[in-house]
Design an enzyme around this catalytic site. Structure first.
Site, PDB file in Angstrom:
ATOM      1  N   LYS A  53      46.527  25.657  14.976  1.00 17.88           N
ATOM      2  CA  LYS A  53      47.819  25.378  14.358  1.00 17.88           C
ATOM      3  C   LYS A  53      47.617  24.553  13.086  1.00 17.88           C
ATOM      4  CE  LYS A  53      48.486  21.289  17.260  1.00 17.88           C
ATOM      5  NZ  LYS A  53      49.348  20.594  18.233  1.00 17.88           N
ATOM      6  N   TYR A 273      48.609  -0.808  -9.745  1.00 13.61           N
ATOM      7  CA  TYR A 273      50.028  -1.114  -9.664  1.00 13.61           C
ATOM      8  C   TYR A 273      50.292  -2.428  -8.921  1.00 13.61           C
ATOM      9  CZ  TYR A 273      51.336   3.577 -11.305  1.00 13.61           C
ATOM     10  OH  TYR A 273      51.524   4.703 -12.047  1.00 13.61           O
TER      11      TYR A 273
END
Length: 386
Positions: A53, A273
């Site tokens: 999956k 940042y």
């Protein structure tokens, strides 16, 4: 292929990666096939299915499924109808089972796919039985019973109600009865044997069919957990979720990102940042072309005075400093010399030096999430052992 050879092959093959590639995910198909063979030997005479999956846990179902089928895997579990259609195309002789079952209105499409739905509720079972009545034949089905996970699955009360409804059961050709474990990655957890006892009590109430209880970690708990089929997923891809208990598999994936720039940062300056990192020493900072858009969790970031995530160069680690951003990560490579890190080098993010489990734990998550979230901007390089 052992760990040393894995590292050597990866280094050699990186030369074939396009110059424009900012990152590369190296996927060893031969190792995936070997992992399945090893698990099949471990659980024999039970069947080792393959859970593919989520695009084979992010590694590319279009390449992984054929490799597993060629190795001998004949049963595949997927999550959705779309994944089932792909698996049926790639492995037309295999049995494919859909874990998400039959969404309302999807029964006819699932029947047309040739896959077997995993039925987890009475309404779902009745929808499938009603379709059997319309087409005039019993339909193959997998029954999923809940033994304490309280996620998908027929409750004990629903199992008893179904067992008493022969009209519905007569419409089903039950091919497998399965359940799922809650704490298999903790071998000593009491819930493992509790769930096993519940599953064993519920099985006699349902039509006689092969049973499946364990996935990657559960199959390591012993033969009493194997029944007729086990469902390894993460283990196929080299995952080792249970700490201190090695599953007989080896790594199959490594992730590398390109160094875009190396710069000098003086003490007191900040990196990234929000200015969360300021070195106390003259630092050499390598900027690599990967970020949270490529599946690197932002929680690998380091604040000032802290070191969390890592990358590696030739087995030598460099800490992530400053914040992981969308496309970039900054590393302190001051201590890596002879040779020092240079523009164009490859930084190992996952591989022999940094496992999936370690990256997951550092980011406050699990290796499963790291694996399935690897971004598709990185070039995929498949090794088949030839």
């Amino acid at each position: 292929m052992d760990h040393d050879r894995n590292a050597a092959v990866r280094s050699e093959d990186l030369a074939a990666v396009p110059a424009s590639a900012t990152g590369v995910v190296v996927i060893d198909l031969a190792a995936i096939a070997d992992n399945w063979r090893g698990l099949q030997r471990l659980v024999d005479p039970a069947i080792a299915a393959a859970v593919v999956k989520a695009d084979a846990y992010g590694l590319g179902a279009d390449r992984v499924i054929p490799a597993l089928a060629a190795a001998g895997a004949s049963v595949f579990f997927v999550a959705t109808l779309e994944e089932a259609l792909q698996a049926r195309t790639l492995a037309p002789r295999a049995t494919v089972m859909i874990l998400d079952g039959v969404p309302p209105g999807a029964a006819e499409d699932i029947l047309a796919s040739g896959a077997w739905p995993v039925l987890s509720s009475l309404p779902e079972v009745r929808d499938w039985a009603a379709l059997a009545g319309r087409v005039g034949r019993r339909l193959p089905a997998v029954l999923h019973v809940d033994c304490g996970l309280n996620r998908l699955g027929l409750s004990g009360r629903e199992v008893q109600a179904l067992a008493a409804d022969m009209h519905v059961l007569d419409a089903l050709d039950v091919r497998l009865v399965m359940s799922h474990m809650a704490c298999a990655d903790e071998p000593g957890h009491p819930k493992n044997v509790q769930q096993l006892a519940v599953f064993s009590q519920l099985l006699p109430l349902l039509p006689t069919a092969p049973a499946s209880f364990a996935a990657s970690d559960g199959l390591m708990l012993g033969p009493e957990f194997h029944f007729g089929m086990v469902r390894p997923g993460y283990a196929l891809y080299g995952g080792q979720a249970a700490p201190g208990r090695g599953c007989p598999v080896r790594p199959v994936v490594s992730v590398q990102a390109r160094v875009l720039q190396v710069r000098d940062v003086a003490p007191g300056q900040t990196v990234g940042y929000a200015a969360t990192y300021s070195p106390s020493h003259a630092a050499r900072i390598a900027v690599i072309a990967g970020g949270y858009a490529d599946g690197l969790p932002r929680h690998l970031s380091a604040a000032s005075g802290q070191r969390t995530g890592w990358a590696a160069f030739g087995g030598r680690r460099a800490p992530i400093v400053g914040r992981v951003s969308m496309d970039l990560v900054t590393l302190d490579v001051s201590e890596i010399v002879d040779p020092s890190v240079a523009r164009g080098d490859w930084a190992e993010l996952v591989g022999p030096s940094i496992t999936l489990e370690e990256m997951g734990a550092t980011a406050g998550t699990i290796g499963y999430e790291i694996l399935t979230r690897l971004g598709h901007r990185f070039h995929r390089l498949y090794l088949d052992g030839t």
